[in-house]
Write a protein that holds these residues in place. Structure first.
Motif, PDB file in Angstrom:
ATOM      1  N   ASP A  68       0.827  -1.205   0.000  1.00  0.00           N
ATOM      2  CA  ASP A  68       0.000   0.000   0.000  1.00  0.00           C
ATOM      3  C   ASP A  68       0.862   1.257   0.000  1.00  0.00           C
ATOM      4  N   GLN A  69       1.878   1.268   0.847  1.00  0.00           N
ATOM      5  CA  GLN A  69       2.755   2.434   0.913  1.00  0.00           C
ATOM      6  C   GLN A  69       3.501   2.626  -0.411  1.00  0.00           C
ATOM      7  N   LEU A  70       3.990   1.550  -0.982  1.00  0.00           N
ATOM      8  CA  LEU A  70       4.696   1.637  -2.249  1.00  0.00           C
ATOM      9  C   LEU A  70       3.765   2.129  -3.362  1.00  0.00           C
ATOM     10  N   ALA A  71       2.552   1.610  -3.403  1.00  0.00           N
ATOM     11  CA  ALA A  71       1.590   2.046  -4.420  1.00  0.00           C
ATOM     12  C   ALA A  71       1.258   3.521  -4.262  1.00  0.00           C
ATOM     13  N   HIS A 131      11.061   0.967  -9.146  1.00  0.00           N
ATOM     14  CA  HIS A 131      12.121   0.395  -8.304  1.00  0.00           C
ATOM     15  C   HIS A 131      12.837   1.487  -7.503  1.00  0.00           C
ATOM     16  N   GLU A 132      12.947   2.694  -8.066  1.00  0.00           N
ATOM     17  CA  GLU A 132      13.553   3.793  -7.314  1.00  0.00           C
ATOM     18  C   GLU A 132      12.636   4.258  -6.190  1.00  0.00           C
ATOM     19  N   ASP A 140      13.929 -10.716  -1.739  1.00  0.00           N
ATOM     20  CA  ASP A 140      12.692 -11.435  -2.074  1.00  0.00           C
ATOM     21  C   ASP A 140      11.465 -10.608  -1.700  1.00  0.00           C
ATOM     22  N   ASP A 141      11.507  -9.958  -0.533  1.00  0.00           N
ATOM     23  CA  ASP A 141      10.395  -9.086  -0.116  1.00  0.00           C
ATOM     24  C   ASP A 141      10.176  -7.991  -1.150  1.00  0.00           C
ATOM     25  N   MET A 142      11.264  -7.321  -1.526  1.00  0.00           N
ATOM     26  CA  MET A 142      11.159  -6.196  -2.443  1.00  0.00           C
ATOM     27  C   MET A 142      10.680  -6.629  -3.830  1.00  0.00           C
ATOM     28  N   MET A 143      11.131  -7.782  -4.287  1.00  0.00           N
ATOM     29  CA  MET A 143      10.665  -8.281  -5.589  1.00  0.00           C
ATOM     30  C   MET A 143       9.166  -8.565  -5.554  1.00  0.00           C
ATOM     31  N   LEU A 144       8.689  -9.120  -4.461  1.00  0.00           N
ATOM     32  CA  LEU A 144       7.261  -9.392  -4.321  1.00  0.00           C
ATOM     33  C   LEU A 144       6.470  -8.089  -4.329  1.00  0.00           C
ATOM     34  N   TRP A 145       6.935  -7.096  -3.583  1.00  0.00           N
ATOM     35  CA  TRP A 145       6.246  -5.804  -3.558  1.00  0.00           C
ATOM     36  C   TRP A 145       6.217  -5.192  -4.948  1.00  0.00           C
ATOM     37  N   LEU A 146       7.357  -5.228  -5.645  1.00  0.00           N
ATOM     38  CA  LEU A 146       7.434  -4.661  -6.987  1.00  0.00           C
ATOM     39  C   LEU A 146       6.461  -5.344  -7.948  1.00  0.00           C
TER      40      LEU A 146
END
Length: 159
Positions: free
Chosen positions: A28-31, A43-44, A60-66
């Motif tokens: 949610d925060q990333l979106a 990614h930035e 792995d966490d970051m790839m899933l979020w992306l």
């Protein structure tokens, strides 16, 4: 055809499909950050979020979020781009799955919705179109449709 759009609309992506998952707060925060900074590559935005929030995230966490957030952003961008073009009043053809979702959308009379096409049929439509709309999440890049539209060069290639 004044404007041609070819691409699928995935309705499940529009509803933030991560809602009931453990990574929901991060996605949610990333979106939200990505929507607030549409000119910054996803990614930035994510790397800035991880740094600023001092998150102990694995690769792995970051790839899933992306993956999850890009899926959402792509669907949202497509929907907004097609709706804006449709509101222009130009004759528009929209090709792909998900655009004819019953009463979910009230398309103006200048818009024709078509099911997915083969590449050969796509080239014929592209050749009959004055303009093509692309909605890509690849900032400063392009997907294969851009190349295919250029190849058609604004004319029917006889397929």
């Amino acid at each position: 055809i004044d404007v041609l759009y070819v691409g699928n609309l995935k309705h499940d992506a529009l509803d933030r499909p991560w809602r009931h998952s453990p990574e929901s707060p991060f996605c949610d925060q990333l979106a939200d950050r990505a929507l607030a900074s549409p000119d910054v590559p996803l990614h930035e935005v994510m790397l800035n979020m991880v740094r600023e929030e001092q998150l102990a995230a694995t690769s792995d966490d970051m790839m899933l979020w992306l993956q999850r957030v890009e899926y959402f952003l792509r669907a949202r961008l497509r929907r907004e781009a097609v709706r804006s073009a449709a509101a222009s009043g130009l004759r528009m053809t929209v090709v792909g799955e998900g655009w004819d979702a019953g009463d979910r959308y009230a398309w103006p009379s200048n818009v024709t919705i078509r099911p997915p096409l083969s590449y050969e049929e796509f080239f014929v439509l592209a050749g009959r179109s004055k303009m093509a709309l692309d909605a890509s999440t690849y900032l400063n890049g392009a997907n294969d449709r851009i190349f295919n539209l250029l190849v058609s060069n604004g004319r029917d290639i006889g397929i």
